[in-house]
Design a protein around this motif. Structure first.
Motif, PDB file in Angstrom:
ATOM      1  N   ASN A 179     -15.012   9.555   4.741  1.00  0.00           N
ATOM      2  CA  ASN A 179     -13.793   9.928   4.878  1.00  0.00           C
ATOM      3  C   ASN A 179     -14.135  11.034   6.812  1.00  0.00           C
ATOM      4  N   SER A 180     -13.904  10.480   7.377  1.00  0.00           N
ATOM      5  CA  SER A 180     -13.885  10.374   9.173  1.00  0.00           C
ATOM      6  C   SER A 180     -13.169   9.401   8.790  1.00  0.00           C
ATOM      7  N   VAL A 181     -11.040   9.108   9.487  1.00  0.00           N
ATOM      8  CA  VAL A 181     -10.313   8.332   9.533  1.00  0.00           C
ATOM      9  C   VAL A 181      -9.960   8.205  11.074  1.00  0.00           C
ATOM     10  N   ASN A 182      -9.899   7.304  11.406  1.00  0.00           N
ATOM     11  CA  ASN A 182      -9.834   7.006  13.059  1.00  0.00           C
ATOM     12  C   ASN A 182      -8.366   7.775  13.253  1.00  0.00           C
ATOM     13  N   ASP A 183      -7.551   8.578  13.899  1.00  0.00           N
ATOM     14  CA  ASP A 183      -6.891   8.811  14.032  1.00  0.00           C
ATOM     15  C   ASP A 183      -6.161   7.589  15.118  1.00  0.00           C
ATOM     16  N   ASN A 184      -6.058   7.053  15.624  1.00  0.00           N
ATOM     17  CA  ASN A 184      -5.248   6.163  16.902  1.00  0.00           C
ATOM     18  C   ASN A 184      -4.593   5.328  15.542  1.00  0.00           C
ATOM     19  N   ASN A 185      -3.330   4.418  15.921  1.00  0.00           N
ATOM     20  CA  ASN A 185      -2.638   3.728  14.766  1.00  0.00           C
ATOM     21  C   ASN A 185      -3.925   2.294  14.900  1.00  0.00           C
ATOM     22  N   PRO A 186      -3.393   1.405  13.824  1.00  0.00           N
ATOM     23  CA  PRO A 186      -4.623   0.513  13.553  1.00  0.00           C
ATOM     24  C   PRO A 186      -4.457  -0.671  14.495  1.00  0.00           C
ATOM     25  N   GLY A 187      -2.325  -0.604  14.943  1.00  0.00           N
ATOM     26  CA  GLY A 187      -2.410  -1.090  15.426  1.00  0.00           C
ATOM     27  C   GLY A 187      -3.401  -1.993  16.964  1.00  0.00           C
ATOM     28  N   HIS A 188      -3.645  -0.756  17.017  1.00  0.00           N
ATOM     29  CA  HIS A 188      -4.078  -0.293  19.384  1.00  0.00           C
ATOM     30  C   HIS A 188      -5.440  -1.226  18.677  1.00  0.00           C
ATOM     31  N   SER A 189      -6.327  -1.439  17.604  1.00  0.00           N
ATOM     32  CA  SER A 189      -7.776  -1.623  18.048  1.00  0.00           C
ATOM     33  C   SER A 189      -7.680  -3.141  17.273  1.00  0.00           C
ATOM     34  N   ASP A 190      -6.547  -3.649  16.744  1.00  0.00           N
ATOM     35  CA  ASP A 190      -6.904  -5.619  16.719  1.00  0.00           C
ATOM     36  C   ASP A 190      -7.068  -6.119  18.063  1.00  0.00           C
ATOM     37  N   LYS A 191      -8.055  -7.216  18.127  1.00  0.00           N
ATOM     38  CA  LYS A 191      -8.004  -6.971  19.149  1.00  0.00           C
ATOM     39  C   LYS A 191      -8.258  -8.551  18.972  1.00  0.00           C
ATOM     40  N   SER A 192      -7.967  -9.653  17.568  1.00  0.00           N
ATOM     41  CA  SER A 192      -7.953 -10.784  17.624  1.00  0.00           C
ATOM     42  C   SER A 192      -6.471 -11.446  16.513  1.00  0.00           C
ATOM     43  N   GLY A 193      -6.154 -12.621  16.994  1.00  0.00           N
ATOM     44  CA  GLY A 193      -5.047 -12.715  16.170  1.00  0.00           C
ATOM     45  C   GLY A 193      -3.805 -12.533  16.295  1.00  0.00           C
ATOM     46  N   ASP A 194      -2.887 -11.749  14.975  1.00  0.00           N
ATOM     47  CA  ASP A 194      -2.218 -11.423  14.994  1.00  0.00           C
ATOM     48  C   ASP A 194      -2.234  -9.727  13.911  1.00  0.00           C
ATOM     49  N   GLY A 195      -3.285  -9.884  13.325  1.00  0.00           N
ATOM     50  CA  GLY A 195      -3.537  -8.621  12.987  1.00  0.00           C
ATOM     51  C   GLY A 195      -2.856  -9.482  11.333  1.00  0.00           C
ATOM     52  N   LEU A 196      -3.188 -10.462  11.011  1.00  0.00           N
ATOM     53  CA  LEU A 196      -2.516 -10.381   9.240  1.00  0.00           C
ATOM     54  C   LEU A 196      -3.347 -11.423   8.509  1.00  0.00           C
ATOM     55  N   ALA A 197      -4.676 -11.226   9.122  1.00  0.00           N
ATOM     56  CA  ALA A 197      -5.593 -12.411   8.022  1.00  0.00           C
ATOM     57  C   ALA A 197      -6.103 -12.020   7.411  1.00  0.00           C
ATOM     58  N   ASP A 198      -6.113  -9.984   6.997  1.00  0.00           N
ATOM     59  CA  ASP A 198      -6.288  -9.933   6.105  1.00  0.00           C
ATOM     60  C   ASP A 198      -4.949  -8.750   6.058  1.00  0.00           C
ATOM     61  N   LEU A 199      -4.218  -9.107   4.942  1.00  0.00           N
ATOM     62  CA  LEU A 199      -3.278  -8.073   5.023  1.00  0.00           C
ATOM     63  C   LEU A 199      -3.496  -6.646   4.587  1.00  0.00           C
ATOM     64  N   THR A 200      -4.181  -6.784   3.054  1.00  0.00           N
ATOM     65  CA  THR A 200      -4.478  -5.581   2.320  1.00  0.00           C
ATOM     66  C   THR A 200      -5.253  -4.482   3.255  1.00  0.00           C
ATOM     67  N   GLU A 201      -6.505  -5.048   3.685  1.00  0.00           N
ATOM     68  CA  GLU A 201      -6.940  -4.689   4.790  1.00  0.00           C
ATOM     69  C   GLU A 201      -5.887  -3.624   5.886  1.00  0.00           C
ATOM     70  N   LEU A 202      -5.242  -4.702   7.112  1.00  0.00           N
ATOM     71  CA  LEU A 202      -4.278  -3.665   7.197  1.00  0.00           C
ATOM     72  C   LEU A 202      -3.755  -2.344   7.025  1.00  0.00           C
ATOM     73  N   GLY A 203      -2.801  -3.015   5.588  1.00  0.00           N
ATOM     74  CA  GLY A 203      -2.351  -1.911   4.676  1.00  0.00           C
ATOM     75  C   GLY A 203      -2.997  -0.718   4.516  1.00  0.00           C
ATOM     76  N   LYS A 204      -4.413  -1.033   3.849  1.00  0.00           N
ATOM     77  CA  LYS A 204      -5.744   0.196   4.467  1.00  0.00           C
ATOM     78  C   LYS A 204      -5.240   0.512   5.187  1.00  0.00           C
ATOM     79  N   GLN A 205      -6.147   0.754   5.988  1.00  0.00           N
ATOM     80  CA  GLN A 205      -6.095   1.081   7.407  1.00  0.00           C
ATOM     81  C   GLN A 205      -4.552   1.920   7.910  1.00  0.00           C
ATOM     82  N   PHE A 206      -3.511   1.255   8.179  1.00  0.00           N
ATOM     83  CA  PHE A 206      -2.292   1.818   7.727  1.00  0.00           C
ATOM     84  C   PHE A 206      -2.111   2.695   7.669  1.00  0.00           C
ATOM     85  N   CYS A 207      -2.390   2.991   5.656  1.00  0.00           N
ATOM     86  CA  CYS A 207      -2.425   3.932   4.764  1.00  0.00           C
ATOM     87  C   CYS A 207      -3.206   5.036   5.133  1.00  0.00           C
TER      88      CYS A 207
END
Length: 283
Positions: A102-130
């Motif tokens: 119940n505490s969501v990061n206010d930053n765009n999830p892409g800013h915190s992606d430090k490895s690869g292209d961020g597509l390793a786990d699409l479901t997690e990316l989508g969840k973080q974005f939403c």
């Protein structure tokens, strides 16, 4: 005395702020056996929390009505069936507080992606974005009882396209182009119409796909609320592309929003599009 965790303390404070002043004072008297005098709603909330044995006991109090818990979960972005009984809402609230989500990061999830292209786990990316998107989006609602987060055209590509299809009576279609116009039209939904969008982030309420050209599709379904009333359901498809010149974060290239007035009380909203249909919607 209270033995609530920090997450429970924060959650209880936010929920109790939704109570009418009279109910809040009555609840304070019940919990403290009229032994504590207060001079403000803030003091009443702190007294209630301090003298509650645990969060479950507090949520089950008569003055903590079902509609209050439903509204709290709606604000927190938790989708529950509109006909849920209070016992089910209490259980879902306790699960939320124990999960630490119940505490969501206010930053765009892409800013915190430090490895690869961020597509390793699409479901997690989508969840973080939403979680990020709907958190800042819903915070623009003046009834949200939380500070408005940073909303603006910086989250969109300059040539972003928005299509809104509304099936609330007769079908309506709206189309907007450009970051400023798209940002303003979306803002009107929550700021002026006072809507709250609650995404269903569990499959099949959310689905994600990627294309060979770097486009990520995030589709999500959920319910739409105003105050404690569930008005209908929505299905939204985002087209995301990285912005190399802006921290390599994900920015919104296109959006398709479908709104329906009908509500299924039997199950949570689900994504109905397949990947080819999503691509066609965003063309």
């Amino acid at each position: 005395m209270s033995a609530l965790s920090q997450l429970e303390l924060n959650g209880c404070r936010k929920l109790l702020k939704l109570l009418p002043a009279d109910d809040l004072l009555t609840l304070k008297d019940t919990v403290t056996n009229r032994m504590i005098a207060v001079e403000s709603s803030r003091e009443a909330i702190e007294a209630i929390i301090t003298y509650s044995q645990n969060s479950e006991e507090l949520l089950k109090r008569k003055k903590v009505h079902r509609d209050i818990i439903f509204k709290y979960l709606t604000i927190e972005g938790v989708v529950v069936p509109p006909n849920s009984e209070k016992q089910q809402l209490v259980k879902r609230t306790l699960e939320l507080w124990s999960s630490g989500n119940n505490s969501v990061n206010d930053n765009n999830p892409g800013h915190s992606d430090k490895s690869g292209d961020g597509l390793a786990d699409l479901t997690e990316l989508g969840k973080q974005f939403c979680q990020w998107y709907f958190h800042i989006f819903n915070s623009q609602n003046p009834m949200a009882d939380q500070p408005a987060k940073e909303w603006g055209p910086q989250h969109f590509w300059k040539d972003v396209r928005l299509l809104i299809l509304s099936y609330t009576g007769e079908q309506q279609k709206e189309e907007f182009h450009g970051a400023e116009l798209v940002c303003q039209r979306l803002l009107a939904l929550v700021e002026e119409e006072r809507l709250v969008f609650c995404p269903n982030l569990a499959h099949p309420g959310m689905q994600c796909f990627s294309t060979p050209h770097g486009l990520v599709l995030v589709a999500v379904a959920g319910t739409i609320h105003r105050d404690t009333t569930c008005l209908g359901i929505f299905e939204q498809v985002f087209g995301l592309i990285r912005a190399p010149m802006d921290g390599n974060s994900w920015k919104i290239k296109s959006l398709h929003l479908k709104i329906k007035g009908q509500i299924s009380r039997e199950k949570l909203p689900e994504v109905t599009y397949d990947v080819n249909e999503m691509l066609q919607l965003l063309m």
